[in-house]
Enzyme design. Sequence first.
Site, PDB file in Angstrom:
ATOM      1  N   SER A   2       4.309   2.532   8.210  1.00 50.72           N
ATOM      2  CA  SER A   2       4.060   1.376   7.350  1.00 50.72           C
ATOM      3  C   SER A   2       5.314   0.987   6.589  1.00 50.72           C
ATOM      4  O   SER A   2       6.030   1.841   6.066  1.00 50.72           O
ATOM      5  CB  SER A   2       2.959   1.689   6.335  1.00 50.72           C
ATOM      6  OG  SER A   2       1.727   1.846   6.974  1.00 50.72           O
TER       7      SER A   2
ATOM      8  N   ASP B 217      -0.172  -7.438   1.555  1.00 49.94           N
ATOM      9  CA  ASP B 217       0.329  -6.066   1.661  1.00 49.94           C
ATOM     10  C   ASP B 217       1.854  -6.035   1.686  1.00 49.94           C
ATOM     11  O   ASP B 217       2.475  -5.344   2.495  1.00 49.94           O
ATOM     12  CB  ASP B 217      -0.247  -5.341   2.882  1.00 49.94           C
ATOM     13  CG  ASP B 217      -0.051  -3.835   2.804  1.00 49.94           C
ATOM     14  OD1 ASP B 217       0.144  -3.308   1.686  1.00 49.94           O
ATOM     15  OD2 ASP B 217      -0.066  -3.180   3.861  1.00 49.94           O
TER      16      ASP B 217
ATOM     17  N   HIS C 290       0.820  -1.215   0.000  1.00 54.18           N
ATOM     18  CA  HIS C 290       0.000   0.000   0.000  1.00 54.18           C
ATOM     19  C   HIS C 290       0.856   1.267   0.000  1.00 54.18           C
ATOM     20  O   HIS C 290       0.395   2.321  -0.394  1.00 54.18           O
ATOM     21  CB  HIS C 290      -1.004   0.006   1.165  1.00 54.18           C
ATOM     22  CG  HIS C 290      -0.444   0.384   2.497  1.00 54.18           C
ATOM     23  ND1 HIS C 290      -0.044  -0.539   3.442  1.00 54.18           N
ATOM     24  CD2 HIS C 290      -0.220   1.599   3.054  1.00 54.18           C
ATOM     25  CE1 HIS C 290       0.390   0.089   4.517  1.00 54.18           C
ATOM     26  NE2 HIS C 290       0.299   1.392   4.309  1.00 54.18           N
TER      27      HIS C 290
END
Length: 185
Positions: free
Chosen positions: A150, A68, A37
């Site tokens: 992230s 992901d 992402h």
Amino acid sequence: SDVCASDLGQSIRDDVRLILVDAEMPEMDGYVLTNYHVVRSTVALTVTVAATGRRYPATLAGRDATKDVALLKIEASGLQPVAIDRDEVRLADVVVVAGNANGQGYVTANRGNVQAMGRSIQVRGSSVNDPPETLKGLIETNAAAWPGDSGGPMFDGEHEVLGMTTAGSSGSESTRQVYAVPIAA
């Protein structure tokens, strides 16, 4: 052995590196693991080494949106890969998540404990056109993490990477859950 949280956090801030693929796989030199992402809608990719500030152009070498995970390739040599944790992850294990919280331009690290394993969550990207994804098999922690973390590593008490921060719930810092994709799974 006991881990002093402040010592572990400081050590990681001083020595955090990209999640480079394990040194046991020399054919993977120059590959970097991050969240899909993070790079999904990106036109040009650049990897910055936190310890040096050096930037490298990158290409997307592979991805798995259902986990992901994205694999980037950079043309660089002499980078030290992180150690990958091969031990069993257990409830209450000490962990530290590190990343570029809120895009501040430097690495921060926060301590917590493993709260659960094998968690499933549904996530949606920042664009209204991003389809929802169900991520499975995640590690849940109470370590604080923010947007920008992230793709950053989740270290164990031995400074080995056991996961990669991928999502967090909304809410106050004291009630927020943070989720990581296991690395060695």
